[in-house]
Design a protein around this motif. Structure first.
Motif, short mmCIF file in Angstrom:
data_model
loop_
_atom_site.label_atom_id
_atom_site.label_comp_id
_atom_site.label_asym_id
_atom_site.label_seq_id
_atom_site.Cartn_x
_atom_site.Cartn_y
_atom_site.Cartn_z
N LEU A 1 -51.80 3.14 -35.24
CA LEU A 1 -51.48 1.73 -35.48
C LEU A 1 -49.98 1.50 -35.36
CD1 LEU A 1 -52.19 -1.16 -36.47
CD2 LEU A 1 -51.90 -0.29 -38.80
N THR A 2 -49.18 2.39 -35.94
CA THR A 2 -47.73 2.26 -35.87
C THR A 2 -47.25 2.27 -34.41
OG1 THR A 2 -47.49 3.35 -38.02
CG2 THR A 2 -45.54 3.28 -36.59
N GLU B 1 -45.23 -1.15 -29.74
CA GLU B 1 -45.19 -1.58 -28.34
C GLU B 1 -45.31 -3.09 -28.19
OE1 GLU B 1 -47.05 2.06 -25.71
OE2 GLU B 1 -48.40 0.53 -26.50
N ARG B 2 -45.75 -3.78 -29.23
CA ARG B 2 -46.01 -5.21 -29.11
C ARG B 2 -44.74 -6.01 -29.36
NH1 ARG B 2 -49.97 -1.90 -27.92
NH2 ARG B 2 -51.74 -3.03 -27.06
N VAL B 3 -44.07 -6.32 -28.28
CA VAL B 3 -42.82 -7.09 -28.36
C VAL B 3 -43.14 -8.58 -28.48
CG1 VAL B 3 -40.67 -7.66 -27.21
CG2 VAL B 3 -41.59 -5.34 -27.05
N LYS B 4 -44.15 -9.00 -27.74
CA LYS B 4 -44.57 -10.39 -27.82
C LYS B 4 -45.21 -10.65 -29.18
CE LYS B 4 -46.73 -13.78 -24.73
NZ LYS B 4 -47.61 -13.95 -23.55
N PHE B 5 -44.98 -11.82 -29.72
CA PHE B 5 -45.49 -12.21 -31.04
C PHE B 5 -44.95 -11.28 -32.14
CE2 PHE B 5 -49.11 -12.86 -27.98
CZ PHE B 5 -48.76 -14.16 -27.66
N LYS B 6 -43.70 -10.87 -31.97
CA LYS B 6 -43.08 -9.94 -32.90
C LYS B 6 -43.04 -10.48 -34.33
CE LYS B 6 -39.13 -6.77 -32.86
NZ LYS B 6 -39.79 -5.60 -32.32
N LEU C 1 -55.16 -9.74 -31.87
CA LEU C 1 -55.67 -8.55 -32.55
C LEU C 1 -56.89 -7.99 -31.84
CD1 LEU C 1 -55.31 -9.61 -36.29
CD2 LEU C 1 -53.99 -7.86 -35.10
N LEU C 2 -57.78 -8.86 -31.40
CA LEU C 2 -58.95 -8.40 -30.66
C LEU C 2 -58.54 -7.71 -29.36
CD1 LEU C 2 -61.35 -11.45 -31.13
CD2 LEU C 2 -61.56 -9.21 -32.20
N GLY C 3 -57.46 -8.20 -28.78
CA GLY C 3 -56.98 -7.63 -27.53
C GLY C 3 -56.45 -6.21 -27.66
N LEU C 4 -56.13 -5.79 -28.87
CA LEU C 4 -55.67 -4.41 -29.06
C LEU C 4 -56.74 -3.40 -28.69
CD1 LEU C 4 -53.81 -4.73 -32.50
CD2 LEU C 4 -52.83 -4.86 -30.20
N TYR C 5 -57.99 -3.85 -28.67
CA TYR C 5 -59.10 -2.97 -28.31
C TYR C 5 -59.22 -2.78 -26.80
CZ TYR C 5 -63.90 -1.15 -28.03
OH TYR C 5 -65.02 -0.40 -27.77
N ASN C 6 -58.53 -3.61 -26.03
CA ASN C 6 -58.59 -3.52 -24.57
C ASN C 6 -57.18 -3.44 -23.99
OD1 ASN C 6 -61.56 -3.97 -24.05
ND2 ASN C 6 -61.10 -5.83 -25.22
N PRO C 7 -56.45 -2.38 -24.33
CA PRO C 7 -55.06 -2.28 -23.87
C PRO C 7 -54.97 -1.88 -22.40
CG PRO C 7 -55.69 -0.28 -25.00
CD PRO C 7 -56.87 -1.21 -25.12
#
Length: 286
Positions: free
Chosen positions: A16-17, A22-27, A76-82
């Protein structure tokens, strides 16, 4: 459920960390939710996936508008489809394609499972969409049948969890009724289980539509057993009991509650059926 399987090698909070790093967008959103999200991942592990006292996070608490809350749920749902170069792509692919399982850990059907089931559904718990401990390899049928059926009236989970529940023991058996050439079968949960585990096994199997699937499978499996019994008797080198015992020894390696293991174990526990297979008239297989 056929067996307790090891949790993923990677620690869910460590992954998770990496994901959030890596998620710069929506920081701004991720900065606000990270402490609570990390705490929830730990709570999930501590409670062994039980939803009691663990309601879904209210995303509106981490954003400035209702509309943004809806969008961040999608994030958050999109984290499952990176993307392939993002976390947790490799970790998810490992669970899907390199799980080394020989039977579905949710139902016991033979064959390596190729999909992942969200034990607590991501539609309800988007914060757990990419929680590795919430993701279990499953066959297509189980993944589709279970859907959002995850808790009972008491608020505890209504399914067995392959990473947490101690189910490396026979959970159920079948009973055959004569005529044994074309038997009718019934289903029994083991009396050796605790009352809580018996209840959990019952709700789990009902939730995945297990019984109708197993009955259909048994019809073809039992025809093969009749054929094997006929050939064994004709060969005269070993008894039918020995042949079935040998078959059972092979099948429990795939899972003590894999479907053929259940069939063989149930036959061996029934003296009348075993007598029929050894001495009865197998008229269709002379």
């Amino acid at each position: 459920m056929v067996a307790k399987i090891p949790k993923p090698d990677e620690d869910s909070i460590a992954v998770l960390t990496l994901v959030l790093g890596e998620r710069v967008k929506f920081k701004k959103f991720y900065g606000r939710i990270t402490p609570d999200l990390t705490a929830r991942y730990q709570q999930y592990d501590d409670q062994k996936g039980c939803p009691s006292g663990m309601p879904p996070l209210v995303l509106r608490n981490y954003v400035d508008t209702d509309g943004e809350a809806v969008k961040r749920r999608t994030s958050l749902l999109g984290l499952y489809n990176p993307d392939e170069d993002k976390y947790p792509f490799k970790e998810l692919e490992k669970l899907r394609k390199k799980n080394k399982l020989l039977a579905c850990p949710v139902c016991g059907e033979l064959g390596r499972p190729r999909t992942l089931d969200h034990c607590l559904p991501k539609t309800t718990y988007p914060e757990f969409a990419a929680n590795l401990f919430n993701l279990v390899p499953a066959c297509d049928w189980c993944q589709g049948e279970k859907l959002v059926d995850y808790k009972n009236a008491a608020g505890t989970r209504s399914f067995l969890h392959p990473y947490y529940d101690d189910v490396n023991q026979p959970l159920y058996s079948i009973k055959l009724q004569a005529p044994y050439l074309t038997p009718v079968i019934s289903f029994e949960i083991s009396n050796d289980l605790t009352l809580d585990l018996k209840s959990l096994v019952a709700s789990h199997l009902e939730g995945i539509g297990f019984w109708e699937r197993f009955k259909e499978y048994f019809e073809s499996s039992y025809l093969n057993i009749i054929r094997m019994a006929s050939e064994t008797r004709a060969g005269g080198k070993v008894t039918v009991t020995t042949a079935i015992e040998n078959g059972y020894s092979l099948e429990i390696g795939k899972g003590i509650n894999s479907w053929d293991a259940v069939v063989y174990r149930s036959l061996l526990a029934d003296p009348a059926v075993m007598d029929f297979l050894q001495n009865g008239k197998l008229s269709e297989y002379p």
